[in-house]
Enzyme design. Structure first.
Site, PDB file in Angstrom:
ATOM      1  N   GLN A 122     -39.671  -6.510  29.838  1.00  7.43           N
ATOM      2  CA  GLN A 122     -40.371  -7.370  28.887  1.00  7.43           C
ATOM      3  C   GLN A 122     -41.755  -6.767  28.622  1.00  7.43           C
ATOM      4  OE1 GLN A 122     -39.822 -11.776  29.457  1.00  7.43           O
ATOM      5  NE2 GLN A 122     -38.836 -11.165  31.360  1.00  7.43           N
ATOM      6  N   HIS A 160     -23.714  -4.381  30.458  1.00  7.88           N
ATOM      7  CA  HIS A 160     -24.210  -5.446  31.322  1.00  7.88           C
ATOM      8  C   HIS A 160     -24.472  -4.996  32.764  1.00  7.88           C
ATOM      9  CE1 HIS A 160     -24.666  -9.802  31.985  1.00  7.88           C
ATOM     10  NE2 HIS A 160     -24.109  -9.614  33.166  1.00  7.88           N
ATOM     11  N   SER A 164     -33.623 -14.563  34.414  1.00  5.00           N
ATOM     12  CA  SER A 164     -32.617 -15.562  34.064  1.00  5.00           C
ATOM     13  C   SER A 164     -31.379 -14.899  33.456  1.00  5.00           C
ATOM     14  CB  SER A 164     -33.197 -16.621  33.119  1.00  5.00           C
ATOM     15  OG  SER A 164     -33.738 -16.025  31.967  1.00  5.00           O
ATOM     16  N   CYS A 182     -64.073   8.570  41.747  1.00  8.51           N
ATOM     17  CA  CYS A 182     -63.025   7.632  41.327  1.00  8.51           C
ATOM     18  C   CYS A 182     -62.314   7.046  42.543  1.00  8.51           C
ATOM     19  CB  CYS A 182     -62.017   8.372  40.435  1.00  8.51           C
ATOM     20  SG  CYS A 182     -60.455   7.507  40.234  1.00  8.51           S
ATOM     21  N   CYS A 223     -23.169 -13.133  27.734  1.00  8.40           N
ATOM     22  CA  CYS A 223     -24.493 -12.486  27.808  1.00  8.40           C
ATOM     23  C   CYS A 223     -24.983 -12.065  26.423  1.00  8.40           C
ATOM     24  CB  CYS A 223     -24.425 -11.274  28.734  1.00  8.40           C
ATOM     25  SG  CYS A 223     -25.948 -10.304  28.698  1.00  8.40           S
ATOM     26  N   HIS A 225     -33.105  -5.412  31.638  1.00  9.64           N
ATOM     27  CA  HIS A 225     -34.085  -5.494  30.553  1.00  9.64           C
ATOM     28  C   HIS A 225     -35.514  -5.525  31.073  1.00  9.64           C
ATOM     29  CE1 HIS A 225     -33.611  -9.708  31.789  1.00  9.64           C
ATOM     30  NE2 HIS A 225     -34.746  -9.979  31.195  1.00  9.64           N
ATOM     31  N   LYS A 273     -38.099 -24.859  27.023  1.00 14.70           N
ATOM     32  CA  LYS A 273     -36.763 -25.075  26.446  1.00 14.70           C
ATOM     33  C   LYS A 273     -35.697 -24.161  27.046  1.00 14.70           C
ATOM     34  CE  LYS A 273     -38.846 -26.405  22.042  1.00 14.70           C
ATOM     35  NZ  LYS A 273     -39.337 -25.759  20.824  1.00 14.70           N
ATOM     36  N   ARG A 274     -36.121 -23.216  27.881  1.00 13.44           N
ATOM     37  CA  ARG A 274     -35.118 -22.334  28.498  1.00 13.44           C
ATOM     38  C   ARG A 274     -34.115 -23.168  29.276  1.00 13.44           C
ATOM     39  NH1 ARG A 274     -38.368 -18.060  31.837  1.00 13.44           N
ATOM     40  NH2 ARG A 274     -39.499 -19.970  32.279  1.00 13.44           N
ATOM     41  N   ASN A 323     -38.533 -12.057  22.368  1.00 18.15           N
ATOM     42  CA  ASN A 323     -38.043 -13.014  23.357  1.00 18.15           C
ATOM     43  C   ASN A 323     -37.691 -14.318  22.629  1.00 18.15           C
ATOM     44  OD1 ASN A 323     -38.004 -15.082  25.487  1.00 18.15           O
ATOM     45  ND2 ASN A 323     -38.834 -13.467  26.794  1.00 18.15           N
TER      46      ASN A 323
END
Lengths: 245, 245
Positions: free
Chosen positions: A169, A114, A162, A197, A41, A167, A22-23, A77
């Site tokens: 997530q 922004h 987008s 290791c 925005c 930002h 739906k974006r 989101n």
């Protein structure tokens, strides 16, 4: 609501998401996408009502959630790949395995401004963001249904961002991704063979060659890996042998 | 000349190619790329000298290689990811494993006509192309240094095609790609568990559901897989249980 489906040959889980289709820019070719519009925005200060209600924020004392006055803001989101309203349930489906789309998909808005990209942010501002990321990971880890928590940042349209406003997530998953399982397995195989290791050995190797190191300080080292998959791939590793940050 | 490098954690081989960085459009953003120029296309009839000398072609009797008169033409990729002039040699390099860039990278030009895309080609023309692909794979299989031969086609700039003229590519590799090893392993695990072929079971499952089938004839079935990784993913499987085409 979407679901998780398992590839029966490779054993890889795939998120089938109905929400994300739906974006507004799905299936629109790059050149046809509308330019990022600063005047609309949803991550800018003063437009807090355009996002789902906030989960957490760092803000000026005596300001209220979902109002101006924040420095860093965490919101769900709006088009989540997964969500916590679903019960975690596993089912067979013919020859296949599936799981309900339980999980979380949060957005961490780094700044009210922004255009204040990471290169313009002060050390204090960047520290605030990292501390919020750390806090959210710790909170999500308390829910035992999560097997893996992923932090990522898409920057630029080519990377799939987008919205241009800076930002991060966070996705909390009910499965361990195949790639992560393979990394754990690879490190374990190496340890069984050498009793050392692999990450520590790789750091030593890069330091002795000195060819691919980008930056190093007391705590961290960053370099281009020997078997890079793409140009400009960079790894950042803690120099102390520890299992997490 | 480039080389193959092994990721020490995941066991995946990566092609490090110096040749391909010379391609004219590397690191140029999409919108800055020059449009595909038909008047300069190296794959069009009459410009045979613009490609490396041809390996094979279907052509009008009594016409010579690298001259007009061909229907399908096979040439080495001008910017090969791998090449057969290199000896196949494996070496350790510090904690790492590497291999010389032995391999092949061929281009199969489907038609002399720049705009004659697969949708415009006749069945005979498409058959010619498929037979040439089959012939090249059989020829390459004779060289025991090749472990895997891959046919692919990039169509459209979004898919990475730098030349619009219809063409396939064939890559012959001295390793079995990780993804292919995983598919073979997954099919083997399923067989050991069920004593049945997973691909045959998947075909039966899709036929009984009938939801995801796109097309089916006597020999083949095509469908969208249950755990698709991206929209419009399509599999084409032979309906006979056979190990190759």
């Amino acid at each position: 609501m979407g679901e998780l489906r398992k590839d029966p040959i490779l054993g890889r889980w795939v998120i089938i998401s109905t929400e994300r289709s739906k974006r507004p820019d799905s299936f629109v070719k790059e050149k046809e996408k509308t330019e990022d519009d600063k005047d609309k925005c949803p991550f800018c200060e003063g437009r807090e009502k355009m996002t789902p209600p906030e989960i957490y924020s760092l803000r000026v004392p005596n300001t209220k959630p979902d109002e101006p006055g924040w420095r860093v803001r965490v919101v769900p989101n709006k088009f989540p790949a997964l969500n916590t309203e679903t019960e975690l349930e596993k089912r067979g489906y013919g020859v296949h395995d599936m799981m309900t789309s339980f999980g979380t998909h949060e957005v961490i808005i780094e700044t009210p401004d922004h255009d204040r990209d990471i290169k313009d942010q002060t050390i204090d501002e960047i520290s605030d963001v990292i501390r919020v990321l750390q806090y959210r990971v710790e909170e999500l880890q308390k829910d035992e249904r999560f097997r893996y928590i992923l932090i990522f940042k898409n920057k630029g349209k080519e990377a799939g961002a987008s919205i241009r406003h800076p930002h991060y997530q966070i996705i909390g998953l009910p499965i361990t991704p195949k790639r992560v399982r393979e990394e754990l397995h690879g490190a374990e195989v190496y340890f069984k063979l050498k009793e050392r290791c692999i990450f520590c050995d790789l750091i030593e190797q890069e330091k002795s060659w000195g060819e691919r190191i980008i930056y190093e300080n007391d705590g961290f080292i960053s370099f281009c890996p020997y078997a890079s998959r793409f140009p400009f791939e960079v790894w950042i590793l803690p120099k102390d042998h520890s299992i997490d940050f």
